[in-house]
Design an enzyme around this catalytic site. Structure first.
Site, short mmCIF file in Angstrom:
data_model
loop_
_atom_site.label_atom_id
_atom_site.label_comp_id
_atom_site.label_asym_id
_atom_site.label_seq_id
_atom_site.Cartn_x
_atom_site.Cartn_y
_atom_site.Cartn_z
N ASP A 1 0.99 2.84 5.63
CA ASP A 1 1.16 2.67 4.22
C ASP A 1 2.10 1.82 3.45
O ASP A 1 3.20 2.17 3.69
CB ASP A 1 1.32 4.23 3.71
CG ASP A 1 1.19 4.52 2.24
OD1 ASP A 1 0.85 3.60 1.37
OD2 ASP A 1 1.66 5.60 1.69
N ASP B 1 -2.36 -2.12 -1.73
CA ASP B 1 -2.19 -1.16 -1.01
C ASP B 1 -2.83 -0.89 0.25
O ASP B 1 -4.09 -0.26 0.07
CB ASP B 1 -2.22 0.24 -2.09
CG ASP B 1 -1.72 1.48 -1.55
OD1 ASP B 1 -0.97 1.48 -0.55
OD2 ASP B 1 -1.73 2.48 -2.42
#
Length: 632
Positions: A111, A307
């Site tokens: 992440d 992202d």
């Protein structure tokens, strides 16, 4: 960051966090949270981000730039790590980290929008059942809690620093902060290093139900694993992610710098504008034609954000409408069909009976992301389409409108089979189209040398404890459980080909290798491989068997692209089967057969003798002379 829900599809959530740090800065994170293709809502919700000091009012601050001397950057090691799972099936990609002494293994979601790494703690009574056992601090000789201090929020007893994360879709994570040795695997040049991480005591929502153990935070913040390694001067201020393509999954991650390809396309990234990794996007081309949009459409509050934990791409409404119209104009001859979920109006097309990804570029148009510098980043159809889950040979747009939010959010689908370099030292992000399953070979990225001895399965409680046979010099059978990043329906008709490839790579006869017990989880397969000695009466030496297993643990076995990435999840070395009992049985059967044969022969001889002792007259002597009949 994407936290998948098994029951939800493609949703985007944002994150409002209260986070406590044992450092001078307490960071909140506003993660743009998108889920796997089963989520209930696709509209992202963006909350404002606040960075604040403990016990002070919120204020905006600049993230300090970490710089290293050029000479230092070139000489620093890097950590090469494999990626697993699949973005559209699982909702995320994971990598493996080992924490503690002895090391405990965890599957962590990669992440780039999160700034903390965390795993479930052994005393967590409200944590879900994940892929691996919980972290046991008491079993690690190198674990230390981060003690309560003036720069962090503390537990009720004011003994240890704590953190808390709360998500807009009502999932949350909280726990304590600890420090321990973190290991990066056999392909890493980087030796195990001490780092601060979160040890969860409570999970709720999707965090509770997901299969992955936790999160590896690669964002910009003091608790980010990248920042911690950079601050210690262990790696240069850069990392790379390379996500596998459609139907393949997996990929690679590199922490630290390496030699970038000369034709890599870079764009500026402004760390002061947003805590997320943003890019300077000014336009989009479809089939070589620029969309009629002003560049400010992509210039929302956070800019155009990358992202790694987000599944799909989300554009401002005006940009999405123009993009969808342009794509549909190029494929006007295709039949439009309903999407896999009746709750959404997906844009889907029936292509053909052929289901090969390589054919999509002949059907769907090319797409280019245009940067302020004038350079462009070329996307293939797999970067904006996803496979229809219910109709064979059908595909749907993986780009959605962002509703009232003006943020351009580019998730993992956009960077499949693309090496993305986050050059934080120079505030740039680079893109290079490649086959991510072969990244290390294509870039000649060196990993660590293979270990002299086979790593013990004891470091991972989920492995079979009987795998290592101390003192055993002869091995009669090698059992290997191998996970591949392709689904079982795709792998099943190719299982014989895979078996031949394994035997060739191991330099053994094809008859010595067999594959069985093929099972599937989402887009991954688990297969049992058995390797036997060349002859039934022979065996492997312990050194030879250990070398075979090490070739899998060190990823020295090269597979064609169609089989994706692989990971050895378990192994077992079995001693040769005892043959003494079998020999006795064979000898006993032989003796019995001889006895039965001799007995039958003896019985026949006795019978024959009896036959020869019976007197008889010759037939001729028994004939009586015929007498003539006299008349009456």
């Amino acid at each position: 960051m994407a936290l998948p829900s098994i029951s939800s599809i493609g949703a985007t959530f944002s994150l409002l966090i209260y986070f406590s740090l044992p450092y001078s800065i307490t960071a909140g994170e506003n993660n743009l949270l998108h889920q796997s293709p089963t989520a209930r809502s696709r509209r992202p919700m963006v909350f404002p981000l606040f960075l604040s000091q403990p016990n002070s009012s919120s204020r905006s601050i600049s993230i300090p730039h970490r710089k290293l001397h050029k000479s230092d950057s070139k000489s620093l090691p890097h950590s090469r790590m494999r990626l697993y799972d699949d973005l559209l099936i699982n909702g995320y990609y994971t990598t493996r980290l080992w924490i503690g002494t002895p090391p405990q293994m965890f599957a962590l979601i990669v992440d780039s929008g999160s700034t903390v790494t965390y795993v479930p703690c052994s005393d967590c009574e409200q944590c879900g059942k994940h892929q691996d056992p919980k972290f046991q601090p008491e079993m690690s000789s190198t674990y230390q809690p981060v003690k309560c201090n003036m720069d962090c929020n503390c537990d009720d007893d004011r003994e240890q620093c704590v953190y808390e994360r709360e998500y807009a879709e009502h999932s949350s994570s909280k726990g304590v902060l600890g420090e321990d040795l973190i290991s990066f695997g056999n392909e890493s040049q980087l030796t195990p290093q001490r780092a601060v991480f979160g040890c969860e005591t409570v999970e709720t929502g999707d965090l509770y139900s997901q299969r992955a153990d936790g999160i590896i935070g690669l964002g910009q913040g003091d608790l980010s694993l990248v920042d911690q390694l950079v601050d210690k001067g262990l790696i240069s201020n850069s990392f790379g992610l390379c996500y596998g393509g459609m139907d393949v999954g997996g990929g690679s991650m590199i922490l630290g710098g390496f030699d970038y390809p000369s034709d890599m396309v870079f764009t500026d990234s402004d760390p002061d504008r947003s805590p997320y990794y943003n890019i300077d996007l000014t336009g989009i081309r479809v089939a070589g034609k620029q969309l009629s949009l002003h560049s400010r459409v992509f210039d929302g509050e956070h800019g155009a954000v990358l992202d790694s934990g987000t599944t799909y791409a989300y554009l401002p409404d005006a940009a999405f409408a123009a993009f969808e119209e342009a794509v549909m104009r190029e494929v006007s001859t295709l039949k439009q069909i309903d999407g896999p979920d009746p709750n959404f109006k997906d844009t889907c097309f029936q292509v053909a009976a052929s289901n090969y990804v390589s054919e999509l570029s002949k059907i769907f148009p090319s797409v280019e992301m245009v940067f302020k510098s004038g350079q462009s980043w070329l996307l293939s159809p797999e970067n904006y389409m996803f496979r229809h889950s219910k109709v064979h040979g059908a595909y749907c747009l993986g780009v959605f409108p962002n509703g009232k939010d003006h943020t351009t959010l580019l998730g993992g689908i956009v960077v499949r089979n693309t090496l993305v370099v986050y050059d934080r030292e120079n505030s740039k992000v680079g893109f290079w189209r490649t086959n991510c399953s072969e990244l290390s070979d294509r870039l000649h990225i060196d990993g660590a040398p293979p270990p002299a001895t086979l790593p013990s399965n004891d470091s991972n409680p989920s492995h079979n404890s009987s795998s290592n046979l101390s003192g055993v010099t002869q091995v009669g059978q090698i059992n290997l459980d191998i996970q591949l990043t392709v689904n079982s329906s795709y792998l099943k008709p190719r299982i014989e080909d895979l078996s031949k490839i394994f035997s060739k790579e191991l330099d053994v006869k094809s008859s010595q290798v067999s594959l069985s017990n093929l099972t599937s989880k989402g887009n991954e397969s688990l297969v049992r491989m058995v390797v036997l000695p060349p002859e039934p009466s022979t065996w492997f030496s312990n050194v030879t068997a250990t070398n075979i297993v090490s070739r899998f643990t060190n990823h020295q076995i090269k597979l064609p692209e169609i089989f994706g990435n692989y990971q050895l999840v378990n192994y077992k070395l079995e001693p040769p089967r005892k043959r003494t009992n079998n020999n006795i049985v064979v000898i006993a059967i032989g003796i019995i057969a001889v006895i039965v044969g001799l007995s039958a022969y003896g019985a026949w001889l006795i019978w024959k003798r009896k036959q020869t002792s019976i007197p008889y007259k010759p037939v001729d002597e028994a004939i009586v002379a015929e007498q003539e009949l006299q008349p009456i």
